[in-house]
Every structure is written in C-alpha cells, then in structure tokens.
Design a protein around this motif. Structure first.
Motif, PDB file in Angstrom:
ATOM      1  N   TRP A 160       7.525  45.968  44.151  1.00  0.00           N
ATOM      2  CA  TRP A 160       8.548  45.822  45.168  1.00  0.00           C
ATOM      3  C   TRP A 160       7.928  45.973  46.544  1.00  0.00           C
ATOM      4  N   THR A 161       8.734  45.650  47.551  1.00  0.00           N
ATOM      5  CA  THR A 161       8.286  45.693  48.948  1.00  0.00           C
ATOM      6  C   THR A 161       9.009  46.833  49.651  1.00  0.00           C
ATOM      7  N   ASN A 163      10.028  47.806  53.204  1.00  0.00           N
ATOM      8  CA  ASN A 163      10.115  47.163  54.519  1.00  0.00           C
ATOM      9  C   ASN A 163       9.882  48.170  55.629  1.00  0.00           C
ATOM     10  N   ARG A 167      12.996  50.894  53.185  1.00  0.00           N
ATOM     11  CA  ARG A 167      13.837  50.590  52.029  1.00  0.00           C
ATOM     12  C   ARG A 167      13.074  49.701  51.065  1.00  0.00           C
ATOM     13  N   GLU A 169      12.845  46.552  48.540  1.00  0.00           N
ATOM     14  CA  GLU A 169      13.479  45.245  48.389  1.00  0.00           C
ATOM     15  C   GLU A 169      12.533  44.303  47.640  1.00  0.00           C
ATOM     16  N   ASN A 170      13.075  43.152  47.275  1.00  0.00           N
ATOM     17  CA  ASN A 170      12.284  42.121  46.612  1.00  0.00           C
ATOM     18  C   ASN A 170      11.583  42.663  45.367  1.00  0.00           C
ATOM     19  N   CYS A 171      12.323  43.358  44.539  1.00  0.00           N
ATOM     20  CA  CYS A 171      11.745  43.875  43.304  1.00  0.00           C
ATOM     21  C   CYS A 171      11.625  42.747  42.287  1.00  0.00           C
ATOM     22  N   CYS A 187      14.580  47.405  38.008  1.00  0.00           N
ATOM     23  CA  CYS A 187      14.624  46.964  39.419  1.00  0.00           C
ATOM     24  C   CYS A 187      15.908  47.416  40.089  1.00  0.00           C
ATOM     25  N   ARG A 188      16.991  47.402  39.345  1.00  0.00           N
ATOM     26  CA  ARG A 188      18.265  47.787  39.941  1.00  0.00           C
ATOM     27  C   ARG A 188      18.257  49.264  40.344  1.00  0.00           C
ATOM     28  N   THR A 191      15.748  49.848  43.448  1.00  0.00           N
ATOM     29  CA  THR A 191      16.242  49.331  44.743  1.00  0.00           C
ATOM     30  C   THR A 191      17.369  50.224  45.265  1.00  0.00           C
ATOM     31  N   ARG A 192      18.169  50.809  44.380  1.00  0.00           N
ATOM     32  CA  ARG A 192      19.295  51.627  44.807  1.00  0.00           C
ATOM     33  C   ARG A 192      18.853  53.008  45.312  1.00  0.00           C
ATOM     34  N   THR A 210       3.584  46.843  49.957  1.00  0.00           N
ATOM     35  CA  THR A 210       4.082  46.681  48.585  1.00  0.00           C
ATOM     36  C   THR A 210       3.588  47.842  47.728  1.00  0.00           C
TER      37      THR A 210
END
Length: 222
Positions: A160-161, A163, A167, A169-171, A187-188, A191-192, A210
């Motif tokens: 993932w990234t 930013n 945060r 993102e882009n998982c 991934c869910r 990201t949360r 990353t």
C-alpha cells in the motif's frame, strides 16, 4: 293474157333503162363541152407582159462633220464604296489541358524532442512512522464469516501507499492466499485502521512512500 302482160312489162323496163342511159350520156357530153369552151375563152383573154425591176435608190450622202465644239470633260464619278462582307472569325477548337496534378512532397516531420528526464526521485530523509501497533490493524476479528464457514486459511501479501497526510491508500494484493474473501479483508482492514507520520525528503517536506507486509490467516480457535 298473163303471159302477154309479162312480156310487155319486160319491154317497158328495157326501154326505160335505155332512155336513162341516153340521158346520162347527153348530160356528160354537155357538161364536158361547156367546160372545154370556158377554158379556151379564158386562155384567149390572158395578155402576157414582162415585169421590169425598179432601179436601185441612190446612195445616201454622208452627214456633214459636226462643228468644232470644245469637249466638256466627263464628270468625275467616285467609284462605289467597296462593300466587304464580314468574314466570320475562324474558330479554333481548343482542347482544355488539365492542370498538372500537384503531388505534395511529403514533409518529414522533425523528430520529436526527447522526453524530459523524469525528476530524480526524492530521497527519503525520514521514513514514515506507524501510529500504534501495526499488528493490531489486522486480526482474527477481521476473518470473513464466509471463509470461516468454508474453513479457508492462507497468507496474503499486500502493498500500500502512505500518502503525504499519513493515510494508507491504493492497497493491492501481490500474492493471494487462495481466497479472494481473505485477500479483500486484509486490504479493507489496513486501509481503515492504518495511520502514519508521513515520510520527509531532504528538504523536510512530506512525501509519499510505499510499504508491504504479509498477513497470515488462521481459523480462530473456540
């Protein structure tokens, strides 16, 4: 009696024929004689004479010469104008020559300038730091119920990234566990829950980076 009458009738007829012939002869002789005497008398009365030709007329005398009169010159008469009939112009049939076909010379476009070199990647001066325990961001509490019922287990590799706000993102899954439900759950959850202090470049500005990890899924024990 009848015989004597017939004999007398035949004699009468013969006498009548003879008398008729005599009359005809006398008439012919009378007419012929009169004509001959008339011709003889007419010939005696004719007098012959010679016809003399008249003398020829005297020749005509030539006319006297005309008096000397000064001759007047004849008037000058201008000749009539020459009438020229208009001659129709000579028409020359011309065949239109088609204009030359213009074949444009292909212009070779100049080569495109080389693309500018990508900017040099920023050098991480300070790595991103996790806010909290990374291991607690994905737990057995995130096990999908469908995978529990299907008794699915495995290991999911994800990347993932982080930013510039820190945060996740882009998982994306780089290696599947064999269960799409387990891969999506990893991934869910990340990201949360994931929170970071963003990385900094040499100038001290936040920059995106990353990060990767592996998540091992084991069925929870009752």
């Amino acid at each position: 009696m009848a015989y004597s009458d017939q004999k007398m009738s035949g004699g009468k007829i013969g006498a009548m024929v003879i008398v008729a012939l005599i009359h005809v002869a006398l008439g012919y002789a009378f007419v012929t004689g009169l004509a001959t005497n008339f011709v003889k008398k007419a010939a005696e009365k004719l007098n012959t004479f010679d016809v003399e030709e008249p003398p020829p007329p005297p020749p005509d005398e030539p006319p006297p010469p005309p008096p000397d009169v000064p001759m007047t010159p004849p008037p000058v008469v201008s000749p009539p104008p020459i009438v020229q009939s208009p001659t129709p112009p000579v028409q020359i049939a011309t065949v239109p020559t088609p204009p030359p076909v213009f074949v444009p010379t292909p212009v070779v476009a100049p080569p495109a300038p080389p693309a500018p070199a990508p900017p040099a990647p920023s050098v991480v001066s300070k790595a991103a730091g996790a806010k909290g325990d990374e291991a607690s961001w994905i737990t057995t509490d995130d096990y999908p119920p469908s995978s529990i019922r299907a008794e699915e287990e495995g290991t999911t590799a994800i990347t993932w990234t982080i930013n510039t706000q820190g945060r996740a993102e882009n998982c994306r899954v780089t290696q599947s566990s064999g269960s799409s439900a387990l891969d999506q759950a990893a991934c869910r959850a990340l990201t949360r829950r994931a929170r970071y202090t963003p990385a900094l470049d040499q100038a001290g500005n936040p920059m995106a980076t990353t990060k990767s990890r592996r998540v091992t899924w084991r069925l929870p024990q009752n």
